[in-house]
Scaffold this active site. Structure first.
Site, short mmCIF file in Angstrom:
data_model
loop_
_atom_site.label_atom_id
_atom_site.label_comp_id
_atom_site.label_asym_id
_atom_site.label_seq_id
_atom_site.Cartn_x
_atom_site.Cartn_y
_atom_site.Cartn_z
N CYS A 245 -21.30 -17.14 -19.00
CA CYS A 245 -21.05 -15.69 -19.06
C CYS A 245 -21.62 -14.93 -17.86
CB CYS A 245 -21.63 -15.12 -20.34
SG CYS A 245 -20.83 -15.76 -21.82
N1 LIG Z 1 -20.64 -19.14 -24.61
C1 LIG Z 1 -21.01 -17.89 -24.79
O1 LIG Z 1 -22.19 -17.59 -24.99
C2 LIG Z 1 -20.01 -16.75 -24.77
C3 LIG Z 1 -20.39 -15.49 -25.27
C4 LIG Z 1 -19.47 -14.46 -25.26
C5 LIG Z 1 -18.20 -14.67 -24.72
N2 LIG Z 1 -17.86 -15.90 -24.21
C6 LIG Z 1 -16.51 -16.05 -23.68
O2 LIG Z 1 -15.71 -16.71 -24.67
C7 LIG Z 1 -14.76 -17.60 -24.06
C8 LIG Z 1 -14.95 -19.00 -24.59
O3 LIG Z 1 -16.24 -19.46 -24.21
P1 LIG Z 1 -16.92 -20.71 -24.88
O4 LIG Z 1 -18.34 -20.69 -24.42
O5 LIG Z 1 -16.63 -20.77 -26.32
O6 LIG Z 1 -16.12 -21.89 -24.14
P2 LIG Z 1 -16.11 -23.43 -24.55
O7 LIG Z 1 -15.78 -24.17 -23.32
O8 LIG Z 1 -17.35 -23.76 -25.32
O9 LIG Z 1 -14.90 -23.53 -25.59
C9 LIG Z 1 -13.58 -23.31 -25.23
C10 LIG Z 1 -12.71 -24.28 -26.00
O10 LIG Z 1 -11.35 -23.96 -25.69
C11 LIG Z 1 -10.64 -25.18 -25.60
N3 LIG Z 1 -9.41 -24.96 -24.84
C12 LIG Z 1 -9.23 -24.88 -23.50
N4 LIG Z 1 -7.96 -24.62 -23.21
C13 LIG Z 1 -7.31 -24.53 -24.39
C14 LIG Z 1 -5.94 -24.28 -24.76
N5 LIG Z 1 -5.01 -24.04 -23.83
N6 LIG Z 1 -5.63 -24.29 -26.06
C15 LIG Z 1 -6.57 -24.53 -27.01
N7 LIG Z 1 -7.86 -24.77 -26.72
C16 LIG Z 1 -8.22 -24.76 -25.44
C17 LIG Z 1 -11.62 -26.13 -24.95
O11 LIG Z 1 -11.27 -27.48 -25.17
C18 LIG Z 1 -12.93 -25.73 -25.64
O12 LIG Z 1 -13.15 -26.48 -26.81
C19 LIG Z 1 -14.99 -17.45 -22.55
O13 LIG Z 1 -14.11 -16.48 -22.05
C20 LIG Z 1 -16.42 -16.95 -22.46
O14 LIG Z 1 -16.65 -16.23 -21.26
C21 LIG Z 1 -18.72 -16.95 -24.25
#
Ligand SMILES: NC(=O)c1ccc[n+]([C@@H]2O[C@H](COP(=O)([O-])OP(=O)(O)OC[C@H]3O[C@@H](n4cnc5c(N)ncnc54)[C@H](O)[C@@H]3O)[C@@H](O)[C@H]2O)c1
Length: 437
Positions: A276
């Protein structure tokens, strides 16, 4: 004026008869899916990562904030299942997208995961559905990129589907603020879409905050993370300045935070990691440039933060030199390799940069991390050492890069020759063996 499709979907939401699909089951998607399942909704998780789907089928969690027990409970009572086939979307009334949004190069957003997910959803969506994007992205993504992808499939907004942006604001590992305690910002492409999403989230979140558009909701998330990036960059710079001026920055921060208003403590470290803070503000930076505006604050803070692992190695080199040990002949132990304490997440971890820099300089480097038994990425191939008295004593310096709570810092102090503490793990302890950032 509300139309038939709006009224029908609203009614279904109010009667809790909707089926929910969460696309992307990572740090954001999996806890969210479970939150809805725990409240009695039928939830389908969709992910392209077959290993993750397999783990869920075996009721094994791969996310620190979700326990196997929680997963077992919702799967066993038939409220949650996961699949890697988008055709299953047809069964759902509300689809929430939580896929990654990384950077392509340092200042360029990569929204390809969002586009791929939306294309697959738009081909399989049932009429009438609500689609919500939670992935962090630049202002305009929902309206300018996602909406046209649905329209290409001859789907009409406010009739066949409703589209919203609602940023995830979780702080992984923060037990004081679980998903349901963090107010939810919602901004739709239309006011009907905003209202429907508000009704959905009210089932799991104590407070929802409706804003006037998707662009505003997208900008809210980026304001929050830009605020953090800039303050982290500022305190990192002040830490470097304070070191030159022989002032203890940690003592300064502790005293400053006694002010009951107008100050919020941020702490220096060897860099800033995770999915993030280091990259979200660069989404804003990139989009603002399209409007002919260059944010100097964002760039400066990002540059300072990126420099921090290099700075840690510089300080380490200077400290060892004073002891008559050239860096390239030193044996270094890096303590903590995840980007944040008590979290099993290595993404953009500054510890990895520190290890890389040391290895490039041919320094013998090992690591210890209670959460990460092996490291096999970014050209690093190491196994976490066993933390024994004999092993500790062999290192010229232990660098505390991440201060996991389960580590016995007293034991390390007792059995190490020298410690460079970048996290203030030795707060309040005066020892000639310890130097701090
Ligand atoms: N990790 C955090 O603390 C946090 C906090 C707030 C917001 N975010 C935002 O949330 C979003 C997700 O982050 P995250 O940390 O959960 O990521 P992550 O990598 O942990 O999880 C994302 C998941 O999406 C899957 N994926 C990728 N492409 C895909 C598709 N086309 N169809 C279906 N699944 C697919 C991946 O395999 C993975 O399991 C990002 O935009 C991030 O910036 C993250």
């Amino acid at each position: 004026m509300a139309n038939d499709s709006f009224s029908a979907l609203k009614e279904k939401i109010l009667r809790k008869k909707i089926k929910i699909a969460v696309v992307g089951l990572g740090y954001v998607g999996l806890p969210l899916a479970l939150e809805f399942a725990k409240k009695g909704f039928s939830v389908l998780g969709i992910d392209v990562d077959c290993d993750r789907i397999e783990c869920i089928k075996k009721k094994q969690s791969y996310i620190s904030d979700v326990s196997d027990g929680e997963l077992r409970k919702v799967i066993s009572c038939g409220r949650f299942s996961a699949i890697n086939d988008f055709r299953a979307i047809k069964e759902s009334d509300c689809i929430i997208i939580c896929v990654p949004t990384p950077l392509k190069r340092k200042y360029n957003p990569d929204i390809s995961y969002i586009k791929q997910a939306v294309k697959a959803i738009s081909k399989n969506i049932r009429k009438v559905s609500l689609v919500i994007l939670e992935s962090t992205t630049y202002p305009g993504t929902t309206q300018e990129v996602i909406l046209p992808l649905f329209e290409e499939q001859r789907l009409k907004h406010n009739r066949d589907f409703y589209l919203c942006f609602s940023p995830e604001r979780i702080d992984p590992g923060n037990k004081n603020y679980p998903v349901n305690k963090i107010p939810k910002i919602i901004g739709g492409v239309s006011k009907e879409a905003t209202a429907l999403a508000g009704l959905v989230y009210k089932n799991i979140i104590e407070k929802v905050v409706l804003v006037s558009s998707a662009r505003v909701a997208e900008a809210v998330k980026l304001l929050e993370n830009t605020f953090r990036l800039i303050n982290i960059g500022l305190i990192d710079e002040l830490a470097m300045m304070a070191h030159k001026m022989k002032i203890d920055i940690w003592e300064v921060i502790d005293a400053a935070k006694t002010k009951p208003f107008g100050f919020m403590p941020f702490y220096p470290s060897g860099g800033c990691g995770g999915h993030c803070i280091p990259k979200d503000p660069l989404y804003l930076y990139w989009k603002a440039k399209k409007f002919g505006f260059e944010s100097r604050f964002i760039k400066l803070a990002s540059d300072i933060i990126t420099f921090m692992p290099e700075y840690v190695v510089e300080r380490l080199q200077m400290a060892l030199k004073e002891k008559g040990i050239p860096l390239k002949k030193a044996k270094i132990l890096v303590m903590g390799v995840t980007y944040k304490k008590d979290i099993k997440d290595l993404r953009k971890s500054p510890s990895l940069d520190i290890i890389n820099i040391l290895q490039k300089r041919n320094v013998k480097v090992a690591y210890f991390d209670p959460l990460i038994p092996y490291l096999k990425l970014n050209n690093i191939n190491l196994k976490s050492i066993e933390l024994t008295k004999d092993k500790l004593n062999k290192f010229d310096c232990v660098v505390i890069a991440t201060d996991h709570s389960s580590v016995d810092y007293g034991f390390i102090l007792k059995n190490s020759r020298f410690i460079f503490d970048t996290r203030n793990a030795y707060r309040g302890i005066k020892s000639s063996k310890v130097i701090r950032l």
